[in-house]
Design an enzyme around this catalytic site. Sequence first.
Site, PDB file in Angstrom:
ATOM      1  N   LYS A  43      62.880  80.497  20.907  1.00 46.18           N
ATOM      2  CA  LYS A  43      61.770  81.205  21.321  1.00 46.18           C
ATOM      3  C   LYS A  43      61.979  82.068  22.356  1.00 46.18           C
ATOM      4  O   LYS A  43      62.718  81.771  23.436  1.00 46.18           O
ATOM      5  CB  LYS A  43      60.521  80.460  21.594  1.00 46.18           C
ATOM      6  N   PRO A  45      60.618  85.277  25.162  1.00 46.91           N
ATOM      7  CA  PRO A  45      59.395  85.863  25.373  1.00 46.91           C
ATOM      8  C   PRO A  45      59.071  87.014  24.972  1.00 46.91           C
ATOM      9  O   PRO A  45      60.148  87.859  25.006  1.00 46.91           O
ATOM     10  CB  PRO A  45      59.269  85.446  26.893  1.00 46.91           C
ATOM     11  N   LEU A  47      57.545  89.502  26.968  1.00 39.33           N
ATOM     12  CA  LEU A  47      57.556  89.996  28.383  1.00 39.33           C
ATOM     13  C   LEU A  47      58.703  89.333  29.182  1.00 39.33           C
ATOM     14  O   LEU A  47      58.751  88.414  29.516  1.00 39.33           O
ATOM     15  CB  LEU A  47      56.321  90.039  29.005  1.00 39.33           C
ATOM     16  N   GLY A  48      59.505  90.337  29.654  1.00 40.05           N
ATOM     17  CA  GLY A  48      60.609  89.962  30.417  1.00 40.05           C
ATOM     18  C   GLY A  48      60.886  90.710  31.872  1.00 40.05           C
ATOM     19  O   GLY A  48      59.930  91.667  32.171  1.00 40.05           O
ATOM     20  N   TYR A  79      76.032  95.642  35.778  1.00 34.18           N
ATOM     21  CA  TYR A  79      75.050  95.916  36.814  1.00 34.18           C
ATOM     22  C   TYR A  79      75.467  95.428  38.183  1.00 34.18           C
ATOM     23  O   TYR A  79      74.937  95.714  39.175  1.00 34.18           O
ATOM     24  CB  TYR A  79      73.821  95.176  36.544  1.00 34.18           C
TER      25      TYR A  79
END
Length: 328
Positions: A43, A45, A47-48, A79
């Site tokens: 699974k 989400p 929204l991260g 990054y």
Amino acid sequence: MISITARVNRVSLSRKSFIAPRNLCSCTRATRATSYTLNTGVKIPSLGFGRFRDPDSQGDTVSQALRKGMRLIDTARVYDVEEQVGKGIKKSGVPREEIFLGTKLWCSDYHPDGVERALDDSLRELDTPYVDLLLMHYPCTFKRGSDQFPRDADGRIIHGETTFVDTWKAMEKMTKTGRVKGIGVSNFSQGEIQTLLNETSTPGLGHELITFQDPCRSPDGSSSLLATERIQQMAKGQGNPRRPVQPARKYERFLSADWVVQGSCAYDARIDQPILKEIGDKYGKSAVQVVLAWGINSGRSVIPKSVVDWQIEQNLEADFELQPKDMS
């Protein structure tokens, strides 16, 4: 943003009320915790929490976001914040198995012989035995080596001798080691994704694309959002209705800048369109929350970036149901 063709599980959670610094009505909608089931059964989400640069802020903000309820963390090798992100995860106290953690392989590490080493470097800095998702950051290869942006005497990028197909095949091998749960791509075009489908054996778990409220137009005159819809339809046509195309990322500099320039294309990142405020007032939400909710209600995952406390709070309240007329 890109749709996810996967089962959707929505659970309404009770979160403390948060009022953003703007005039909102009192007709707030219940906050959910939507997730999607990937083709591996894992699974993800909806929204991260996107982590990009700002190395000094990473540890505290990642820890804070996880404690507040975020469970999807997205970062990348280029990054230069993986170590700080890993420290933030540890500091949060949230069990690793409850977190969906993704990172991205950089273009100078695309040579098949360098993929495993680059993965190990990421795992070491993230201080984790595995990542849930490993993406190729861009569909272009750079000359291998420690220089992330190798250039010739004229300042032009020096490209690598292999292709992203070679990289993908090396990434496929990493999934068999247990150090990578799934693989995917970032910023690939429809044709480049089709090349992978034609020439490799493992369908990707996802595709991540940088998008903005007013998307840049592609060479054929259509918006990048329309292009992502075509990619979505292509994924649905591959015979696997549960194959997702991974979360879209929303880099919204809605406090400090009206325009974001990347490469030769300027993206209008403004969110002050009247229609967004109108819809937001209806639900007791901000314009940013409406944009994020639109993505989630469209079957997408969204990964906003912020290091500001109230913005993180507001993002967590962005998973709510929009009426069909407000989705069009």
